[in-house]
Write an enzyme that holds these catalytic residues in place. Structure first.
Site, PDB file in Angstrom:
ATOM      1  CB  CYS A 119      -0.711   0.024   1.151  1.00  0.00           C
ATOM      2  SG  CYS A 119      -2.222  -1.515   1.067  1.00  0.00           S
ATOM      3  CG  HIS A 261      -3.319   3.448   1.776  1.00  0.00           C
ATOM      4  ND1 HIS A 261      -3.607   2.788   0.564  1.00  0.00           N
ATOM      5  CD2 HIS A 261      -3.164   2.376   2.638  1.00  0.00           C
ATOM      6  CE1 HIS A 261      -4.052   1.610   0.556  1.00  0.00           C
ATOM      7  NE2 HIS A 261      -3.887   1.593   1.956  1.00  0.00           N
ATOM      8  CG  ASN A 291      -6.649  -0.805   1.110  1.00  0.00           C
ATOM      9  OD1 ASN A 291      -5.848  -0.523   0.079  1.00  0.00           O
ATOM     10  ND2 ASN A 291      -6.444  -1.189   2.174  1.00  0.00           N
TER      11      ASN A 291
END
Length: 335
Positions: A119, A261, A291
């Site tokens: 990520c 993020h 996500n």
């Protein structure tokens, strides 16, 4: 790659692009599979739905479509692109997906390779690419973040299956000898905490030749300690951004947009509160996409540019964080 231009001192941002699959998986549909509800998921994560790849929507294809729209916004001749860096943890080809994207784009003059940092991947790729450009070896680059984590989710695990979606985003970056719109950056890794979030290999022993063990390659589903990851993010992300502000002599008041993020809306809000950045300056699209790992930051930026929220010369504070554990921050001026 040809000669080195020692006059290149910085980078400018020329375009953005993104792509998400058409297939939508809502919280209501997930609740038909596992014991959860739309209200439970939304209140704890901020996510209402996510995009899921169908046949044809692999990382190669998603990354290509995101890169193409970034190149179109930049109005570049594809032959002038000389570097392509793909941040992904889920390549369509384990040996690397960037070369396939290079071929599909027709970017015959570009070096292309993958970078894996989960990520944090897009931010790490952005910083790495910028250093190549500042070094004078390359002039025009495409940085892509693309992931297909839906293929590695345990859809019987309600703690993790609610979180992830698929997608891609990209930025077009150009070297310049006049200024540097990557104002500053920082990166960190703590492998001691790597077990909090991982996607480990799973090797099954095959008997192919007597007395020789052969291990077939495969991966277990995503494994996550959600509580520890949350505590890590709300502690470390404000710290690294505050240090970056001090290093670059900026204050949070001078930031136009906070782009984090997209892991969890509570994390975004907590970091913004710690930095005293108003909620209206925190860009978020995880309600629609969940996500998407390395794709989240460029996907948010592209949508904000195309909706005329991010404008020329806006100051963007951004941070990626996740598996590794790795995290980083960058302060950029758009344009």
């Amino acid at each position: 790659m040809e000669g080195i231009d020692f006059n290149q001192i910085g980078v400018s941002f020329k375009g953005s692009g993104s792509y998400v699959p058409d297939q939508i998986l809502t919280n209501q549909k997930i609740s038909q599979k596992v014991d959860t509800s739309n209200e439970w998921i939304k209140s704890r994560t901020g996510i209402s739905e996510r995009r899921i790849s169908s046949l044809g929507d692999n990382v190669n294809e998603m990354g290509y479509k995101a890169a193409l729209t970034a190149i179109e916004m930049a109005n570049w001749d594809i032959k002038t692109v000389d570097l392509i860096v793909l941040a992904t943890s889920t390549p369509h080809d384990l040996f690397g997906s960037a070369p396939s994207i290079q071929a599909k784009l027709g970017a015959a003059n570009a070096v292309a390779f993958d970078l894996t940092a989960a990520c944090s991947g897009f931010l790490f790729a952005l910083i790495t690419t910028s250093q190549f450009l500042k070094g004078g070896s390359f002039k025009r680059a495409i940085v892509i973040g693309a992931d297909q984590l839906s293929s590695f989710v345990d859809w019987n695990d309600r703690r993790s299956c609610i979180l992830f979606g698929d997608g891609a985003g990209a930025l077009a970056i150009e070297a310049t000898n006049q200024f540097d719109n990557l104002i500053g950056f920082d990166m960190r890794t703590d492998g001691e905490r790597g077990s909090f979030l991982n996607l480990p290999s799973k090797n099954n022993k095959d008997l192919i030749i007597d007395n020789i063990d052969f291990l077939s390659g495969a991966f277990s589903p995503i494994q996550m300690n959600g509580q520890e990851v949350y505590k890590f993010a709300v502690r470390e992300v404000p710290i690294i951004l505050e240090k970056l502000f001090n290093k670059t002599h900026y204050t949070s008041d001078e930031v136009d947009w906070l782009v984090l993020h997209q892991a969890n809306q509570r994390i975004l809000d907590s970091v913004g509160d710690r930095l005293k950045i108003p909620r209206e300056k925190i860009l978020s699209n995880l309600e629609k996409y969940g996500n998407t790992s390395a794709a989240t930051i460029p996907l948010v930026i592209d949508e904000a540019i195309r909706s005329n929220r991010i404008k020329q010369n806006d100051i963007i504070a951004t941070s990626g964080f996740g598996a590794g554990l790795s995290w980083g921050a960058a302060l950029i001026k758009w344009g």
